[in-house]
Scaffold this active site. Structure first.
Site, mmCIF file in Angstrom:
data_model
loop_
_atom_site.group_PDB
_atom_site.id
_atom_site.type_symbol
_atom_site.label_atom_id
_atom_site.label_comp_id
_atom_site.label_asym_id
_atom_site.label_seq_id
_atom_site.Cartn_x
_atom_site.Cartn_y
_atom_site.Cartn_z
ATOM 1 N N LYS A 1 11.396 -12.464 -31.168
ATOM 2 C CA LYS A 1 12.168 -12.848 -31.739
ATOM 3 C C LYS A 1 12.885 -14.096 -31.231
ATOM 4 C CE LYS A 1 15.416 -14.435 -34.784
ATOM 5 N NZ LYS A 1 15.400 -15.412 -34.522
ATOM 6 N N LYS B 1 16.755 -11.422 -23.050
ATOM 7 C CA LYS B 1 18.306 -12.274 -23.618
ATOM 8 C C LYS B 1 19.025 -11.579 -24.912
ATOM 9 C CE LYS B 1 18.765 -16.259 -24.564
ATOM 10 N NZ LYS B 1 18.296 -17.528 -25.519
ATOM 11 N N LYS C 1 8.675 -16.724 -28.205
ATOM 12 C CA LYS C 1 8.819 -18.118 -28.199
ATOM 13 C C LYS C 1 7.445 -18.751 -28.705
ATOM 14 C CE LYS C 1 12.652 -20.737 -27.267
ATOM 15 N NZ LYS C 1 14.013 -20.565 -27.562
ATOM 16 N N ASN D 1 23.068 -31.171 -31.048
ATOM 17 C CA ASN D 1 24.139 -30.093 -31.733
ATOM 18 C C ASN D 1 25.059 -29.203 -31.274
ATOM 19 O OD1 ASN D 1 22.872 -31.478 -34.275
ATOM 20 N ND2 ASN D 1 21.138 -30.286 -34.218
ATOM 21 N N SER E 1 20.873 -15.256 -35.642
ATOM 22 C CA SER E 1 19.474 -14.415 -36.478
ATOM 23 C C SER E 1 19.317 -13.884 -36.845
ATOM 24 C CB SER E 1 18.433 -15.372 -35.117
ATOM 25 O OG SER E 1 18.193 -16.821 -35.536
#
Length: 430
Positions: free
Chosen positions: A69, A93, A105, A220, A357
């Protein structure tokens, strides 16, 4: 550890945490290198008819606890070294947050601002065509990262579905709501960081009204986090973007600054009433100067390697919350610690994004979709629980929160790896 500067630097944190865990040599050996990586060339026909080749990457560091992920970033500095390092961090993580994922990634080396929207779409679809055999709903799941967004994720999911000849929403998270995206995903990293800050600062008797904040990176994530903090009483005195920053000791009106930046694409200290915005007294500062401000809380929310051995002794903040990935180098950690500055690590602070996610992936697989209230409540619970567990580990061993986070993640990773059998198991009598 592999010969890559960023990855080697990241692994130093792992080596420190290993002193406090009891996991097998097998598990330690497996964590030394990424499981798989792919480098691809992506041909793009530009709008003027010319052809340009872009280099793309995808790394799956470990998938012991579940499919890989991790996000996909578009940036001129993207390299295999950087992508490996980010996949390494994602591995820990996901384990830290107790998600059934491994770390991955990806990225493309480019300046996204130099391409048209049509070119970006063709490039995004070309990237998926190039790595389609490397990813999948149960193999490796993509997400937005630097200079990618819901629209880009929608293109990627659509292209993968075209290749597979079936709708596959679970291969990508951070998609538009209309394509199977989750409520709360766009603000998840900011909201998650906000929950971590609100959980930890009270432990130091640091109330919002008596806390000044500087945010490096008014994109953001940084802008939303600044607004969330200001709404509950924190005094945000400085923010910056890639062009520079603004500083006002009396505090900034973050909602006004956000609206002004969205309309003008520039950063100004303004106060707005309806559509009328007036510039207020402020000082123009650089990103480097923002890092050195005397504030209670410093939030690096831009790029990695912002605080290094060269500038660590100039940092004056009491607390640093890493919202960016790897903004502090390992050799700077010890300098900050000697100065009494408490650092709260990226693998905890910015984990809200991957957590939501996961919620999106679960919704895609079940076909049942949650309200924004359900998403935010579940996010708050998970961020609070894992923050408290990490804090307890730090107190138990007398270590930094960064080391505690790696201890927490290593214990989970080691348990999963050892479940498949270790040297001791296979050497024991039958």
């Amino acid at each position: 550890m592999a010969d890559s500067s960023l990855l080697a630097d990241a692994s130093i944190r792992l080596e420190t945490a290993l002193k406090y865990v009891n996991i097998s040599e097998d598990a330690i050996e497996r964590l030394q290198y990424p499981k798989a990586s792919v480098t691809v060339s992506i041909p793009l026909r530009l709008d003027d008819g010319s052809l340009k080749i872009f280099r793309g990457y995808r790394v799956r560091y470990d998938d012991t606890r579940g499919p890989g992920k991790g996000g996909v970033r578009y940036h001129p500095n993207v390299s295999l070294d950087e992508v490996e390092s980010l996949a390494f961090w994602m591995t820990f993580k996901c384990a830290l947050m107790n998600l059934p994922y491994g770390g991955a990634k990806g990225g493309i080396t480019l300046n996204p601002k130099a391409l048209s929207k049509h070119e970006l779409e063709r490039l995004s679809r070309g990237y998926i065509s190039a790595i389609a055999d490397f990813i999948g709903t149960d193999v490796d799941i993509l997400a937005p990262d630097m200079y990618t967004n819901a629209t880009v994720m929608g293109w990627m999911m659509d292209q993968y579905s075209i290749i597979q000849r079936r709708i596959t929403p679970g291969v990508v998270t951070g998609k538009p709501i209309s394509m199977g995206g989750s409520q709360g995903r766009e603000t998840a990293t900011s909201v998650g960081a906000f929950q971590v800050i609100n959980t930890l600062l009270p432990k130091f008797d640091q109330s919002p009204e008596r806390t000044t904040v500087a945010v490096q990176g008014f994109g953001n994530v940084g802008a939303m986090l600044a607004q969330l903090l200001s709404q509950v009483g924190y005094r945000v005195v400085a923010v910056s973007d890639s062009q520079g920053g603004i500083y006002a000791p009396q505090g900034l009106d973050i909602p006004s600054i956000r609206r002004y930046k969205m309309s003008s694409r520039s950063l100004q200290a303004v106060y707005c009433e309806s559509s009328v915005c007036n510039i207020v007294e402020h000082e123009v500062i650089s990103n480097a100067e923002l890092l050195n401000l005397k504030v209670d809380v410093l939030i690096p929310a831009a790029l990695e390697k912002q605080i290094t051995v060269e500038n660590a002794d100039q940092i004056q903040a009491k607390y640093i919350f890493e919202v960016a990935n790897g903004p502090i180098t390992s050799d700077a950690d010890s300098i900050l610690e000697k100065q009494g500055i408490r650092v709260f690590p990226d693998i905890l602070v910015n984990a809200g994004g991957v957590t939501v996610s996961y919620f999106e992936w679960v919704q895609n697989r079940s076909g049942l979709y949650w309200t924004s209230e359900e998403v935010n409540q579940s996010l708050k619970e998970r961020m609070t629980v894992e923050t408290e567990k990490t804090w307890s580990i730090a107190q138990e061993f007398g270590v930094s929160m960064r080391t505690a986070a790696y201890i927490h993640a290593l214990n989970r990773l080691g348990e999963a790896m050892d479940a498949k059998g270790t040297r001791d198991y296979f050497q024991s009598s039958q």
